[in-house]
Design an enzyme around this catalytic site. Structure first.
Site, PDB file in Angstrom:
ATOM      1  N   CYS A 132     -38.342 -52.328  75.136  1.00 36.84           N
ATOM      2  CA  CYS A 132     -38.196 -53.483  76.028  1.00 36.84           C
ATOM      3  C   CYS A 132     -37.911 -53.102  77.480  1.00 36.84           C
ATOM      4  O   CYS A 132     -38.469 -53.695  78.410  1.00 36.84           O
ATOM      5  CB  CYS A 132     -37.087 -54.392  75.499  1.00 36.84           C
ATOM      6  N   HIS A 245     -32.870 -58.443  79.914  1.00 42.93           N
ATOM      7  CA  HIS A 245     -32.452 -57.125  80.405  1.00 42.93           C
ATOM      8  C   HIS A 245     -32.651 -57.090  81.923  1.00 42.93           C
ATOM      9  O   HIS A 245     -33.675 -57.572  82.432  1.00 42.93           O
ATOM     10  CB  HIS A 245     -33.321 -56.023  79.799  1.00 42.93           C
TER      11      HIS A 245
HETATM   12  P1  NAP Z   1     -32.817 -58.053  63.574  1.00 46.28           P
HETATM   13  O1  NAP Z   1     -32.577 -59.360  64.227  1.00 46.28           O
HETATM   14  O2  NAP Z   1     -31.682 -57.295  63.008  1.00 46.28           O
HETATM   15  O3  NAP Z   1     -33.921 -58.264  62.439  1.00 46.28           O
HETATM   16  C1  NAP Z   1     -34.303 -57.270  61.571  1.00 46.28           C
HETATM   17  C2  NAP Z   1     -35.457 -57.760  60.712  1.00 46.28           C
HETATM   18  O4  NAP Z   1     -35.918 -56.685  59.894  1.00 46.28           O
HETATM   19  C3  NAP Z   1     -35.064 -58.876  59.756  1.00 46.28           C
HETATM   20  O5  NAP Z   1     -36.136 -59.765  59.583  1.00 46.28           O
HETATM   21  C4  NAP Z   1     -34.798 -58.113  58.477  1.00 46.28           C
HETATM   22  O6  NAP Z   1     -34.943 -58.889  57.306  1.00 46.28           O
HETATM   23  C5  NAP Z   1     -35.884 -57.086  58.542  1.00 46.28           C
HETATM   24  N1  NAP Z   1     -35.584 -55.974  57.664  1.00 46.28           N
HETATM   25  C6  NAP Z   1     -34.489 -55.181  57.641  1.00 46.28           C
HETATM   26  N2  NAP Z   1     -34.532 -54.301  56.622  1.00 46.28           N
HETATM   27  C7  NAP Z   1     -35.688 -54.553  55.976  1.00 46.28           C
HETATM   28  C8  NAP Z   1     -36.295 -53.979  54.829  1.00 46.28           C
HETATM   29  N3  NAP Z   1     -35.729 -53.006  54.139  1.00 46.28           N
HETATM   30  N4  NAP Z   1     -37.516 -54.468  54.428  1.00 46.28           N
HETATM   31  C9  NAP Z   1     -38.089 -55.479  55.114  1.00 46.28           C
HETATM   32  N5  NAP Z   1     -37.545 -56.064  56.200  1.00 46.28           N
HETATM   33  C10 NAP Z   1     -36.361 -55.597  56.637  1.00 46.28           C
HETATM   34  O7  NAP Z   1     -33.516 -57.060  64.571  1.00 46.28           O
HETATM   35  P2  NAP Z   1     -34.576 -57.342  65.740  1.00 46.28           P
HETATM   36  O8  NAP Z   1     -33.878 -57.441  67.022  1.00 46.28           O
HETATM   37  O9  NAP Z   1     -35.498 -58.419  65.352  1.00 46.28           O
HETATM   38  O10 NAP Z   1     -35.309 -55.935  65.799  1.00 46.28           O
HETATM   39  C11 NAP Z   1     -36.025 -55.405  64.740  1.00 46.28           C
HETATM   40  C12 NAP Z   1     -36.665 -54.090  65.158  1.00 46.28           C
HETATM   41  O11 NAP Z   1     -37.623 -54.357  66.177  1.00 46.28           O
HETATM   42  C13 NAP Z   1     -35.732 -53.075  65.802  1.00 46.28           C
HETATM   43  O12 NAP Z   1     -35.082 -52.287  64.862  1.00 46.28           O
HETATM   44  C14 NAP Z   1     -36.667 -52.289  66.671  1.00 46.28           C
HETATM   45  O13 NAP Z   1     -37.314 -51.301  65.895  1.00 46.28           O
HETATM   46  C15 NAP Z   1     -37.651 -53.306  67.096  1.00 46.28           C
HETATM   47  N6  NAP Z   1     -37.355 -53.812  68.434  1.00 46.28           N
HETATM   48  C16 NAP Z   1     -38.098 -53.370  69.440  1.00 46.28           C
HETATM   49  C17 NAP Z   1     -37.852 -53.813  70.706  1.00 46.28           C
HETATM   50  C18 NAP Z   1     -38.625 -53.278  71.817  1.00 46.28           C
HETATM   51  O14 NAP Z   1     -38.042 -52.641  72.631  1.00 46.28           O
HETATM   52  N7  NAP Z   1     -39.900 -53.522  71.908  1.00 46.28           N
HETATM   53  C19 NAP Z   1     -36.849 -54.717  70.966  1.00 46.28           C
HETATM   54  C20 NAP Z   1     -36.087 -55.174  69.925  1.00 46.28           C
HETATM   55  C21 NAP Z   1     -36.363 -54.712  68.651  1.00 46.28           C
HETATM   56  P3  NAP Z   1     -33.680 -59.507  56.518  1.00 46.28           P
HETATM   57  O15 NAP Z   1     -33.404 -60.824  57.162  1.00 46.28           O
HETATM   58  O16 NAP Z   1     -34.190 -59.666  55.125  1.00 46.28           O
HETATM   59  O17 NAP Z   1     -32.562 -58.528  56.608  1.00 46.28           O
HETATM   60  N1  12T Z   2     -31.690 -49.304  70.282  1.00 42.76           N
HETATM   61  O1  12T Z   2     -37.317 -50.370  69.941  1.00 42.76           O
HETATM   62  O2  12T Z   2     -30.428 -51.592  70.819  1.00 42.76           O
HETATM   63  O3  12T Z   2     -36.647 -48.459  70.660  1.00 42.76           O
HETATM   64  O4  12T Z   2     -31.392 -52.678  72.448  1.00 42.76           O
HETATM   65  C1  12T Z   2     -35.059 -51.431  71.177  1.00 42.76           C
HETATM   66  C2  12T Z   2     -33.827 -51.985  71.468  1.00 42.76           C
HETATM   67  C3  12T Z   2     -34.040 -49.487  70.291  1.00 42.76           C
HETATM   68  C4  12T Z   2     -36.449 -49.625  70.370  1.00 42.76           C
HETATM   69  C5  12T Z   2     -31.413 -51.882  71.498  1.00 42.76           C
HETATM   70  C6  12T Z   2     -32.799 -50.024  70.594  1.00 42.76           C
HETATM   71  C7  12T Z   2     -35.136 -50.203  70.615  1.00 42.76           C
HETATM   72  C8  12T Z   2     -32.701 -51.274  71.177  1.00 42.76           C
END
Ligand code: NAP
Ligand code: 12T
Length: 339
Positions: A132, A245
């Protein structure tokens, strides 16, 4: 993937902060979805999500989840992406992955459409969405780089808790409530109290003293801008903000750019909204930018300590342009380019 009138789209992590935003952005932008398949862990199997007034049941992610899927949007953490993105690609889907798992892979395009949309067609089943903090920075800096060639970037980020996910957003609220009622806050997601505090650590530390998040800003910026000579040094800080951010960015350029020239360039730049009028106290703040698609830029001024330097303040919605929106813009380009 062949051109179709509508596509089967899987969202892995559909119950998360980013996954929920993805479903919203697909609907908002009228992406041609024939079938939406929301996937998450066994914990939320059976939960409902709403898409175009339709209730859809969340299914547990398994090896068989990707049969018939054209596009798989992944946002369930790097471990899940490492394991399941190749499975989805083998099943014939194009994966657009939001995690850090595949970003630096040689055969994986790392894409911000405003900057390097031409990379998309080079994919071999997986396309990566950048971090992000990187996304919003390169959207604002690429047009300046094209005009004046950026030699060095010094960036400090002020990152919101929604970047970490749902639990971190709950933690900020709980801690703020605890502190206002004179209770001791209990850190769970973050190593220390986040309410009314700043944490100079995002992601894990590396042997060089930087965090992984700081090194992502270096490596991803070079890959997306297609220029390994750009020097980048970063400090990433978690702040008690829900969404949005902010970044204080100093650039040194080969050619001189005045603040007014930079403003004129950014005024025309795709995906950028110039929001810079100090006389009227106009500058971007996360509370105003949350929910917006554009990357907002303000506080543009010449760095008077060097001949060719500029300072900028860049704010973006980390769940939208920093994650869900950028991923869906990649999907839009993908289907446009499909044979
Ligand atoms: P979050 O709110 O904690 O959501 C996590 C999601 O992943 C939930 O839907 C969860 O499902 C699912 N999940 C966790 N463990 C799983 C498993 N074993 N099998 C299937 N689904 C599973 O986190 P978020 O902020 O949405 O972020 C998720 C991921 O996106 C981060 O870890 C990161 O890799 C990525 N991300 C990237 C950016 C970026 O910079 N582009 C920004 C933010 C996040 P449940 O509800 O069933 O637990
Ligand atoms: N640790 O997708 O915690 O590389 O804000 C994105 C957001 C990793 C990533 C965070 C993180 C990623 C966070």
């Amino acid at each position: 993937m062949k051109q179709k009138s509508a596509y089967t789209v899987a969202v892995v992590g559909a119950t998360g902060a980013v996954g929920a935003e993805m479903i919203e952005v697909l609907e908002e932008r009228k992406f041609p979805v024939a079938v939406l398949r929301p996937l998450a862990s066994f914990r939320s199997a059976g939960e409902r999500v709403i898409f175009h007034d339709q209730e859809l049941a969340v299914r547990e992610l398994t090896m068989d989840s990707f049969e018939g899927v054209d596009i798989a949007l992944f946002s369930a953490g790097a471990d899940i992406s490492r394991e399941f993105a190749p499975i989805a690609a083998r099943a014939g889907a194009v994966v657009i992955d939001n995690s850090s798992a595949w970003r630096m892979g040689k055969d994986v395009p790392l894409v911000v459409p405003e900057v390097n949309r031409a990379e998309i067609v080079k994919h071999k089943g997986i396309i990566a969405n950048p971090n992000c903090s990187t996304v919003q920075m390169v959207v604002a800096l690429k047009p300046l780089h094209d005009r004046a060639r950026i030699r060095r970037i010094v960036v400090t980020t002020f990152q919101s808790v929604s970047g970490t996910g749902k639990e971190a957003m709950d933690e900020l609220l709980e801690q703020a409530q605890d502190l206002l009622s004179f209770k001791e806050p209990s850190p769970k997601v973050y190593p220390y109290q986040i309410a009314f505090n700043c944490l100079p650590q995002i992601d894990d530390f590396l042997p060089n003293g930087y965090t992984k998040e700081e090194m992502k800003l270096l490596n991803e910026t070079r890959k997306i801008m297609g220029d390994d000579s750009i020097r980048v040094t970063a400090t990433t800080v978690r702040v008690p903000v829900y969404v949005g951010h902010s970044e204080s960015v100093n650039i040194e350029t080969e050619k001189k750019l005045t603040a007014n020239e930079a403003r004129a360039i950014l005024c025309e730049a795709p995906g950028v909204l110039l929001y810079d009028d100090p006389v009227h106290r106009i500058y971007p703040m996360p509370i105003d930018v949350a929910g917006k698609d554009e990357v907002y830029v303000g506080r543009i001024r010449e760095d008077e300590s060097i001949p060719n330097g500029l300072n900028l303040w860049i704010v973006g919605d980390n769940l939208r342009k920093g994650a869900a929106l950028n991923a869906i813009q990649i999907a839009e380009e993908l289907i446009k380019a499909a044979p």
